[in-house]
Scaffold this active site. Structure first.
Site, short mmCIF file in Angstrom:
data_model
loop_
_atom_site.label_atom_id
_atom_site.label_comp_id
_atom_site.label_asym_id
_atom_site.label_seq_id
_atom_site.Cartn_x
_atom_site.Cartn_y
_atom_site.Cartn_z
N HIS A 179 0.86 -1.19 0.00
CA HIS A 179 0.00 0.00 0.00
C HIS A 179 0.89 1.24 0.00
O HIS A 179 1.39 1.66 1.04
CB HIS A 179 -0.89 -0.03 1.24
CG HIS A 179 -2.01 0.96 1.22
ND1 HIS A 179 -2.06 2.03 0.35
CD2 HIS A 179 -3.16 1.04 1.94
CE1 HIS A 179 -3.18 2.72 0.56
NE2 HIS A 179 -3.86 2.14 1.51
N HIS A 182 -2.63 6.94 -1.11
CA HIS A 182 -3.61 7.63 -0.24
C HIS A 182 -3.02 8.42 0.92
O HIS A 182 -3.72 8.74 1.87
CB HIS A 182 -4.64 6.62 0.31
CG HIS A 182 -5.32 5.83 -0.77
ND1 HIS A 182 -6.12 4.74 -0.53
CD2 HIS A 182 -5.31 5.96 -2.12
CE1 HIS A 182 -6.57 4.23 -1.66
NE2 HIS A 182 -6.09 4.97 -2.65
N TYR A 184 -0.53 7.42 3.02
CA TYR A 184 0.00 6.64 4.13
C TYR A 184 1.53 6.56 4.03
O TYR A 184 2.13 7.21 3.19
CB TYR A 184 -0.66 5.26 4.17
CG TYR A 184 -2.14 5.37 4.49
CD1 TYR A 184 -2.56 5.88 5.71
CD2 TYR A 184 -3.11 5.02 3.54
CE1 TYR A 184 -3.91 6.02 5.99
CE2 TYR A 184 -4.46 5.16 3.83
CZ TYR A 184 -4.85 5.66 5.05
OH TYR A 184 -6.19 5.81 5.33
C1 LIG Z 1 -14.94 1.02 3.12
C2 LIG Z 1 -13.70 1.26 2.30
C3 LIG Z 1 -12.46 0.91 2.81
C4 LIG Z 1 -11.30 1.10 2.05
N1 LIG Z 1 -10.09 0.68 2.54
C5 LIG Z 1 -8.99 0.71 1.75
C6 LIG Z 1 -7.78 0.06 2.14
O1 LIG Z 1 -7.68 -0.59 3.19
N2 LIG Z 1 -6.72 0.17 1.30
C7 LIG Z 1 -6.78 0.86 0.13
O2 LIG Z 1 -5.78 0.94 -0.60
N3 LIG Z 1 -7.93 1.45 -0.28
C8 LIG Z 1 -9.04 1.36 0.48
N4 LIG Z 1 -10.22 1.88 0.02
C9 LIG Z 1 -10.30 2.44 -1.34
C10 LIG Z 1 -10.76 1.36 -2.32
O3 LIG Z 1 -9.78 0.35 -2.47
C11 LIG Z 1 -11.07 1.93 -3.72
O4 LIG Z 1 -9.90 2.46 -4.25
C12 LIG Z 1 -12.15 2.99 -3.67
O5 LIG Z 1 -13.29 2.54 -2.96
C13 LIG Z 1 -12.59 3.37 -5.09
O6 LIG Z 1 -13.12 2.25 -5.74
P1 LIG Z 1 -14.72 2.12 -5.97
O7 LIG Z 1 -15.15 3.39 -6.63
O8 LIG Z 1 -14.89 0.92 -6.86
O9 LIG Z 1 -15.36 1.95 -4.63
C14 LIG Z 1 -11.39 1.70 0.77
C15 LIG Z 1 -12.64 2.07 0.28
C16 LIG Z 1 -13.80 1.85 1.02
C17 LIG Z 1 -15.14 2.21 0.42
#
Ligand SMILES: Cc1cc2nc3c(=O)[nH]c(=O)nc-3n(C[C@H](O)[C@H](O)[C@H](O)COP(=O)(O)O)c2cc1C
Length: 368
Positions: A179, A182, A184
């Site tokens: 990762h 974002h 981090y």
């Molecule tokens: C509830 C939730 C938790 C997430 N946790 C992570 C995470 O642990 N690691 C990460 O890289 N992105 C995380 N994301 C981002 C998602 O991986 C993804 O990039 C984001 O939801 C956009 O994709 P989508 O439009 O298909 O939802 C999270 C997103 C959501 C909604």
């Protein structure tokens, strides 16, 4: 093979139901479950409910499961005790059950290895006495919220990532994802706002990529040449959706090439809208995935608002789902990505991929 959605050829995604292979990774279709934090592992140990959750998503069609972010050994990897950890005998046992459940449904699975750096909040409940760490100990506003990593800390962190990488391989995972997105820890090195170092890990873009590249190289050395390393990165940060670390394709190249040279196999370009051109003043209207593929020549995972009507932490989307499916298909046909990660749509409906495959779009439970 699917017949697609009856009556509307624009929403067929049959091309995405073909096998993907890269090195040791084989995926039965082009759909990955995006990593999504759940906070449902008491004491950081994946339990039977966690295994069932991932099994259901594999059974629902996601060819590749990327787990929720899972903490590497500290110092101070993150704030929440119920985020699963990726070290220690108990967690290892829990993860093995997750892997077995997903493999039994025919899908591949990789863990997402996570360290939050100083993005850990003011009152972390996991390891509350440990000071947060980051390249310079400051958040994106310049406020001191932790301590700067020393050279000894950097070595300890490399050892933590290596420990988790070895565990991933020994537990039967099909690869791992770092990762680096974002805002981090690894991204705090990339981002000039949070990296003020004047040693070899700070300064130019290439220098800011040096520690993330050392992590990749150390992991590569530990897992050998055939165990896939996916690297997730983003321009946006959880604390600033407008943030950009690369303003031009040339700057992006400065960041990515050290990671390629260190041994990344696949890039996962985290965007909130997969169809948006990354560099608007550039003649080529490629998205971040397309640019990453063009620059590195490596396979790429795209992501961002597939199958949902709103942007992640953002507003409504104007285009219809069929318009966006058509764009996704066209991007795939032009070779701009190899896999697509789907997040919220799978949270709402674990069978989303199978329903898309079978043209059962009306049966999809929409994300709200
Ligand atoms: C509830 C939730 C938790 C997430 N946790 C992570 C995470 O642990 N690691 C990460 O890289 N992105 C995380 N994301 C981002 C998602 O991986 C993804 O990039 C984001 O939801 C956009 O994709 P989508 O439009 O298909 O939802 C999270 C997103 C959501 C909604």
């Amino acid at each position: 093979m699917s017949q697609g959605a009856v009556g509307d050829p624009s929403i067929q995604l049959d091309e995405l139901f073909t096998e993907f292979q890269a090195g040791g990774l084989r995926v039965r279709n082009r759909f990955a479950m995006a990593p999504m934090t759940r906070v449902k592992s008491p004491d950081g140990v994946p339990n039977a409910e966690n295994a069932e959750y991932y099994r259901a998503h594999a059974a629902g069609g996601a060819g590749l499961i990327i787990t929720e972010g899972t903490y590497v050994r500290g110092p101070a990897a993150g704030p929440l005790p119920k985020v699963p950890r990726f070290y220690g005998a108990q967690s290892a046992q829990g993860w093995r059950a997750v892997v077995d459940a997903v493999h039994a449904e025919g899908s591949a699975i990789v863990p997402q290895l996570w360290h939050t750096g100083v993005d850990r909040g003011e009152s972390p409940r996991f390891e509350p006495d440990a000071l947060s760490v980051s390249p310079s100990g400051v958040d994106h506003t310049g406020k001191r919220v932790g301590r700067a990593l020393t050279n000894d800390d950097l070595d300890a962190l490399l050892a933590s990532y290596v420990e988790s990488a070895i565990l991933a391989r020994e537990s039967g995972f099909d690869g791992l994802e770092l990762h680096g997105a974002h805002g981090y820890l690894l991204d705090q090195f990339f981002w000039a706002t949070t990296n003020h170092r004047d040693d070899s890990h700070g300064g130019t873009l290439r220098a800011r990529a040096a520690f993330p590249a050392r992590v990749v190289a150390a992991v590569r050395e530990a897992v050998g040449p055939d165990f896939p390393i996916i690297y997730r990165y983003s321009q946006w940060k959880g604390v600033d959706y407008t943030a950009r670390i690369a303003e031009t394709p040339g700057e992006l190249e400065e960041l990515l090439i050290p990671l390629v040279e260190a041994g990344v196999d696949i890039f996962h370009t985290s965007t909130r809208r997969h169809w948006e051109p990354e560099f608007t003043d550039h003649a080529e209207d490629l998205g971040l995935a397309g640019w990453t593929k063009k620059i590195t020549g490596l396979p790429v995972i795209t992501v961002g608002s597939v199958g949902v009507d709103s942007v992640f932490q953002g507003g409504q989307i104007d285009e219809t789902q069929s318009q966006r499916f058509r764009v996704l298909r066209e991007q795939f046909e032009r070779g701009e990505f190899d896999l697509v990660a789907v997040g919220r749509a799978l949270l709402a409906d674990p069978e989303w991929v199978n329903k898309v495959r079978d043209g059962r779009l009306a049966d999809i439970v929409p994300f709200r």
